[in-house]
Design an enzyme around this catalytic site. Structure first.
Site, mmCIF file in Angstrom:
data_model
loop_
_atom_site.group_PDB
_atom_site.id
_atom_site.type_symbol
_atom_site.label_atom_id
_atom_site.label_comp_id
_atom_site.label_asym_id
_atom_site.label_seq_id
_atom_site.Cartn_x
_atom_site.Cartn_y
_atom_site.Cartn_z
ATOM 1 N N GLU A 1 1.013 -1.248 -0.019
ATOM 2 C CA GLU A 1 0.099 0.042 0.103
ATOM 3 C C GLU A 1 0.771 1.328 0.146
ATOM 4 O OE1 GLU A 1 -3.922 1.679 2.456
ATOM 5 O OE2 GLU A 1 -2.201 0.694 3.601
ATOM 6 N N CYS B 1 -4.799 -3.468 3.369
ATOM 7 C CA CYS B 1 -4.666 -2.765 4.712
ATOM 8 C C CYS B 1 -5.716 -2.979 5.727
ATOM 9 C CB CYS B 1 -3.985 -1.500 4.690
ATOM 10 S SG CYS B 1 -3.028 -1.033 6.118
ATOM 11 N N LYS C 1 -10.195 0.691 -2.066
ATOM 12 C CA LYS C 1 -10.287 0.641 -0.470
ATOM 13 C C LYS C 1 -11.712 0.631 -0.053
ATOM 14 C CE LYS C 1 -7.450 0.833 3.556
ATOM 15 N NZ LYS C 1 -6.188 1.653 4.066
#
Length: 286
Positions: A58, A171, A131
């Protein structure tokens, strides 16, 4: 909540042959050019070691001094120097390449999408995941709120290639098991990350191993790992985990590579000996 009257029947695995994969760990700086140079070196190293799928962490292209720095380098999907770099690298090394995340322009002028893109060995971009879950943490002198500069995505992404079936996540998504259940059965989950040192030390390994065990698949989690120019410290510990939850390789800190082979035999062994996926009875409402 819907209760299934019968167990689902699933193939043990659709993976036809072993596939060498690699996750890249970086300590990204506040310069896109510098980060692309570092990524290029590490991608080449991974490819030279036989990796057919290479995954970046990321924020590989920028760990800005301010949360809003990513707005100035955000690109339109399909065009821009970061995306050109990724496509060219995939072609040059004849690999599948996942950009852990890059900033893409969103409808909200004050925020960007934090986006994972996947490229084929011919440089074609074949998957996009924005995301969904945005990190928010405050304790003592540490304070993060991704929603200030990032617009949350809305779409779960499961990618089927001729070689492997992937589940895409980034993440903080790692903390939400329902996301991975909604992907269905996959061979490998990607979790490019930039976990903070504080949260990573406490939860990183536990969460990654849990996702591998409960979904009976491999998990590849390339991360940011070290002290950054902006003062942030990331946890690192990039790792590859097998479907039983065993850690196959881990890199604690600094730049480098974790790699290993996704084995269809291992997927089949775990799913056959403990067919938990086919025993599921409870499904979220549609």
């Amino acid at each position: 909540m819907n209760i299934s009257a019968q167990s689902a029947t699933l193939p043990l695995t659709c993976l036809a042959a072993p596939l060498k994969v690699a996750g890249i760990q970086m300590v990204s700086a506040a310069s896109v050019a510098q980060n692309l140079k570092t990524a290029s070196i590490l991608i080449e190293r991974a490819a030279s070691q036989g990796a057919r799928l290479v995954v970046l962490p990321e924020y590989f292209c920028l760990m800005g001094r301010l949360e809003t720095d990513k707005l100035s380098v955000a690109e339109t999907k399909g065009t821009g120097p970061i995306q050109d770099f990724l496509s060219e690298a995939a072609i040059r090394h004849h690999i599948y390449l996942s950009a852990g995340s890059i900033p893409l322009i969103s409808p909200d002028q004050g925020r960007v999408f934090n986006t994972q893109l996947v490229y084929t060995p011919n440089g074609e971009q074949i998957a996009r995941y924005d995301k969904i879950h945005l990190f928010n943490f405050a304790r003592g002198n540490e304070s993060y709120d991704e929603s200030r500069a990032i617009l949350a995505g809305q779409k779960i992404v499961r990618l089927e290639t001729p070689e492997i079936t992937l589940g895409l996540s980034i993440c903080y998504d790692l903390r939400f098991p329902e996301l991975y259940r909604a992907m269905g059965q996959v061979d490998l989950i990607l979790v490019p990350s930039a976990f903070t040192y504080t949260t990573g030390q406490a939860h990183w390994e536990i969460l990654l191993r849990a996702r591998a065990i409960e979904n009976q698949c491999y998990v590849l989690a390339p991360a940011q790992g070290g002290h950054h120019e902006n003062g942030r410290r990331t946890w690192g510990h990039s790792m590859l985990i097998d479907p039983w939850g065993d850690i196959l390789e881990v890199l604690p800190e600094h730049e480098g590579i974790v790699s290993g082979t996704i084995e269809p035999g291992r997927l089949q062994e775990v799913r056959q000996s403990l067919p938990a996926l086919s025993h599921r009875k409870i499904f979220a409402d549609k």
